[in-house]
Write a protein that holds these residues in place. Structure first.
Motif, PDB file in Angstrom:
ATOM      1  N   ALA A  74       0.827  -1.206   0.000  1.00 12.23           N
ATOM      2  CA  ALA A  74       0.000   0.000   0.000  1.00 12.23           C
ATOM      3  C   ALA A  74       0.861   1.255   0.000  1.00 12.23           C
ATOM      4  O   ALA A  74       0.589   2.213  -0.739  1.00 12.23           O
ATOM      5  CB  ALA A  74      -0.935  -0.010   1.213  1.00 12.23           C
ATOM      6  N   LEU A  75       1.910   1.266   0.801  1.00 11.58           N
ATOM      7  CA  LEU A  75       2.782   2.437   0.865  1.00 11.58           C
ATOM      8  C   LEU A  75       3.489   2.658  -0.469  1.00 11.58           C
ATOM      9  O   LEU A  75       3.574   3.787  -0.961  1.00 11.58           O
ATOM     10  CB  LEU A  75       3.804   2.262   1.990  1.00 11.58           C
ATOM     11  N   GLY A  76       4.000   1.586  -1.059  1.00 13.24           N
ATOM     12  CA  GLY A  76       4.717   1.735  -2.320  1.00 13.24           C
ATOM     13  C   GLY A  76       3.818   2.122  -3.473  1.00 13.24           C
ATOM     14  O   GLY A  76       4.133   3.017  -4.265  1.00 13.24           O
ATOM     15  N   LEU A  77       2.644   1.483  -3.563  1.00 14.43           N
ATOM     16  CA  LEU A  77       1.735   1.753  -4.676  1.00 14.43           C
ATOM     17  C   LEU A  77       1.093   3.132  -4.588  1.00 14.43           C
ATOM     18  O   LEU A  77       0.555   3.630  -5.585  1.00 14.43           O
ATOM     19  CB  LEU A  77       0.644   0.682  -4.722  1.00 14.43           C
ATOM     20  N   SER A  78       1.146   3.758  -3.421  1.00 13.68           N
ATOM     21  CA  SER A  78       0.583   5.111  -3.305  1.00 13.68           C
ATOM     22  C   SER A  78       1.306   6.091  -4.220  1.00 13.68           C
ATOM     23  O   SER A  78       0.768   7.163  -4.532  1.00 13.68           O
ATOM     24  CB  SER A  78       0.662   5.593  -1.857  1.00 13.68           C
ATOM     25  N   VAL A 123      -2.913   4.737   3.271  1.00 15.05           N
ATOM     26  CA  VAL A 123      -2.185   5.700   2.437  1.00 15.05           C
ATOM     27  C   VAL A 123      -2.514   5.496   0.959  1.00 15.05           C
ATOM     28  O   VAL A 123      -2.624   6.473   0.210  1.00 15.05           O
ATOM     29  CB  VAL A 123      -0.675   5.592   2.693  1.00 15.05           C
ATOM     30  N   LEU A 124      -2.699   4.256   0.528  1.00 10.28           N
ATOM     31  CA  LEU A 124      -3.023   4.010  -0.887  1.00 10.28           C
ATOM     32  C   LEU A 124      -4.405   4.575  -1.255  1.00 10.28           C
ATOM     33  O   LEU A 124      -4.504   5.371  -2.200  1.00 10.28           O
ATOM     34  CB  LEU A 124      -2.933   2.521  -1.203  1.00 10.28           C
ATOM     35  N   PHE A 146     -14.813   5.464   0.492  1.00  7.35           N
ATOM     36  CA  PHE A 146     -15.270   4.163   0.996  1.00  7.35           C
ATOM     37  C   PHE A 146     -14.084   3.273   1.321  1.00  7.35           C
ATOM     38  O   PHE A 146     -14.043   2.615   2.378  1.00  7.35           O
ATOM     39  CB  PHE A 146     -16.179   3.504  -0.040  1.00  7.35           C
ATOM     40  N   ALA A 147     -13.083   3.248   0.431  1.00  7.40           N
ATOM     41  CA  ALA A 147     -11.895   2.422   0.670  1.00  7.40           C
ATOM     42  C   ALA A 147     -11.109   2.924   1.881  1.00  7.40           C
ATOM     43  O   ALA A 147     -10.556   2.129   2.652  1.00  7.40           O
ATOM     44  CB  ALA A 147     -11.006   2.411  -0.576  1.00  7.40           C
ATOM     45  N   VAL A 148     -11.058   4.234   2.063  1.00  4.26           N
ATOM     46  CA  VAL A 148     -10.322   4.801   3.194  1.00  4.26           C
ATOM     47  C   VAL A 148     -10.944   4.385   4.515  1.00  4.26           C
ATOM     48  O   VAL A 148     -10.245   3.931   5.431  1.00  4.26           O
ATOM     49  CB  VAL A 148     -10.275   6.345   3.086  1.00  4.26           C
ATOM     50  N   PRO A 293      -0.946   8.778   7.665  1.00  2.18           N
ATOM     51  CA  PRO A 293      -2.105   9.006   6.791  1.00  2.18           C
ATOM     52  C   PRO A 293      -2.149  10.394   6.171  1.00  2.18           C
ATOM     53  O   PRO A 293      -2.894  10.604   5.204  1.00  2.18           O
ATOM     54  CB  PRO A 293      -3.297   8.788   7.738  1.00  2.18           C
ATOM     55  N   ALA A 294      -1.385  11.341   6.693  1.00  2.00           N
ATOM     56  CA  ALA A 294      -1.387  12.696   6.121  1.00  2.00           C
ATOM     57  C   ALA A 294      -0.440  12.818   4.928  1.00  2.00           C
ATOM     58  O   ALA A 294      -0.503  13.819   4.199  1.00  2.00           O
ATOM     59  CB  ALA A 294      -0.994  13.721   7.185  1.00  2.00           C
ATOM     60  N   LEU A 295       0.423  11.834   4.686  1.00  5.53           N
ATOM     61  CA  LEU A 295       1.440  11.971   3.636  1.00  5.53           C
ATOM     62  C   LEU A 295       0.855  12.215   2.245  1.00  5.53           C
ATOM     63  O   LEU A 295       1.352  13.080   1.515  1.00  5.53           O
ATOM     64  CB  LEU A 295       2.345  10.735   3.620  1.00  5.53           C
ATOM     65  N   PRO A 296      -0.188  11.486   1.805  1.00  4.96           N
ATOM     66  CA  PRO A 296      -0.706  11.769   0.452  1.00  4.96           C
ATOM     67  C   PRO A 296      -1.184  13.207   0.294  1.00  4.96           C
ATOM     68  O   PRO A 296      -0.983  13.817  -0.761  1.00  4.96           O
ATOM     69  CB  PRO A 296      -1.868  10.771   0.312  1.00  4.96           C
TER      70      PRO A 296
END
Length: 402
Positions: A74-78, A123-124, A146-148, A293-296
């Motif tokens: 999830a982190l990488g694919l973000s 994150v993704l 919804f995913a979040v 969670p704030a990174l994106p």
């Protein structure tokens, strides 16, 4: 994935979070909604619906490896949805700039290499949310929201903020504004249902609410009431040096460019605000999982800010990439970082002794164990943190190496 798995295998985890979520995911796969580690219902702790997917997968591959690999993916694919934002605002090279900004941020490497948290998996979908918001797509915002919230219920505050920003950006498009407003209302209702109904009835007597905000009140309404009626207490709290420096610290790896995208910083405000209000010692650390969670939102704001900075800077992406790289070297957790400690991922006598004891306990007996061993014995009906108090468990593991 490798670093996280190596850290777990060598018993170098020093918190109980991985064990906590491992037991929740294992329980989801075995229709057991109780979390004995904190002696409360799993649905009064966090609503982590992704555990109902990761838990059954973990039944095949092992719960801990499943959680840690899923988090790393999830982190990488973000980087992919953020790369679309970068390309949209900065041209084709902006995609690589966006990937560098998120992947080199020192917080991301700590989140992926040290423990597991559903907020890190989020994150993704949060990156999807920012891409949809940048495209002004209410359908994308709704699906990403919804995913979040499948990852963690309190992130509904973030999805509500994103939806409200879309309302402001709708520019006369009534269908978009109405749909986005609906997402905001549903998100806030979901958060309210958990905090006002499930948490008081199913939560532990002294849980994370008490650890973070107990100085403000014993419940969410009490905390909000105290903050509203004691502004001087809030001002004194926010005036502490760690909190005054918090925002500059977390956006310094992004060359302070998020300040030029303030409308997207609004989406990060719930996460950043919770960190600032909390009394928990690590919430204002750059490497804290509470920031992840704030990174994106921070990266998306930096990309928009870099595009706006072209009015007076010829190449605003250069300081962005340079600051991200320097921050990773100075404060990251990867092998290229100055703080990297290979001993935290290597086997030693302590790890071998704990591994032998875990083997002696077996796969199903009730056990109390210290945090360093807790995730290794979490996939069972009755698992507790080391005493005190005694729980009458069949096995108790003591770590006396201190």
């Amino acid at each position: 994935s490798y670093l996280a798995l190596a850290r777990h295998h060598t018993f170098h985890g020093h918190t109980f979070d991985l064990a906590f979520y491992t037991r929740m995911a294992w329980g989801a796969a075995h229709f057991d909604g109780w979390n004995p580690i904190v002696n409360a219902s799993a649905y009064g702790l966090h609503l982590v619906w992704i555990n109902h997917v990761l838990g059954p997968i973990g039944a095949v591959f092992g719960t801990v490896p499943t959680l840690l690999v899923a988090q790393a993916l999830a982190l990488g694919l973000s980087a992919l949805p953020l790369a679309r934002i970068g390309a949209r605002h900065l041209g084709p090279a902006g995609a690589l700039v966006a990937a560098a900004a998120i992947l080199l941020h020192p917080n991301l490497s700590h989140a992926g290499a040290t423990d597991f948290h559903p907020g890190s998996v989020a994150v993704l979908p949060l990156a999807w949310l920012m891409d949809a918001l940048d495209r002004r797509s209410w359908q994308g915002v709704a699906l990403a929201s919804f995913a979040v919230i499948l990852c963690r219920e309190d992130l509904g505050l973030v999805t509500a903020a994103a939806a409200l920003v879309l309302v402001a950006r709708a520019r006369g498009s009534r269908p978009t504004a109405r749909a986005a407003a609906g997402v905001a209302v549903l998100s806030l209702a979901y958060v309210a249902f958990f905090t006002l109904v499930l948490l008081p009835r199913l939560g532990p007597p002294a849980g994370s609410l008490d650890a973070h905000f107990g100085h403000w009140g014993a419940s969410v309404p009490a905390v909000l009431a105290h903050l509203a009626t004691h502004p001087a207490d809030l001002a004194t709290h926010l005036a502490e040096p760690a909190r005054l420096l918090y925002l500059p610290t977390i956006i310094a790896p992004l060359a302070l460019l998020p300040l030029l995208g303030p409308e997207l910083l609004v989406v990060a405000a719930p996460t950043i605000g919770i960190c600032l209000l909390s009394r928990f010692p690590t919430t204002t650390f750059l490497d804290s999982h509470y920031l992840t969670p704030a990174l994106p939102m921070l990266v998306a704001a930096a990309l928009v800010g870099a595009a706006r900075a072209r009015r007076w800077l010829a190449h605003p992406t250069l300081p962005l990439v340079a600051c991200a790289a320097l921050a990773h070297v100075a404060g990251g957790a990867g092998p290229l970082s100055a703080r990297f400690d290979a001993r935290a991922y290597a086997d030693d006598d302590h790890a071998r002794a704990l591994r032998a004891m875990v083997d002696d306990v077996g796969a199903s007996a009730s056990v109390q164990a210290p945090d360093r061993a807790l995730a290794h014995v979490a996939e069972r009906t009755d698992v507790r943190r080391a005493p005190p108090p005694e729980t009458g468990a069949a096995f108790v593991i003591f770590d006396v190496t201190h």
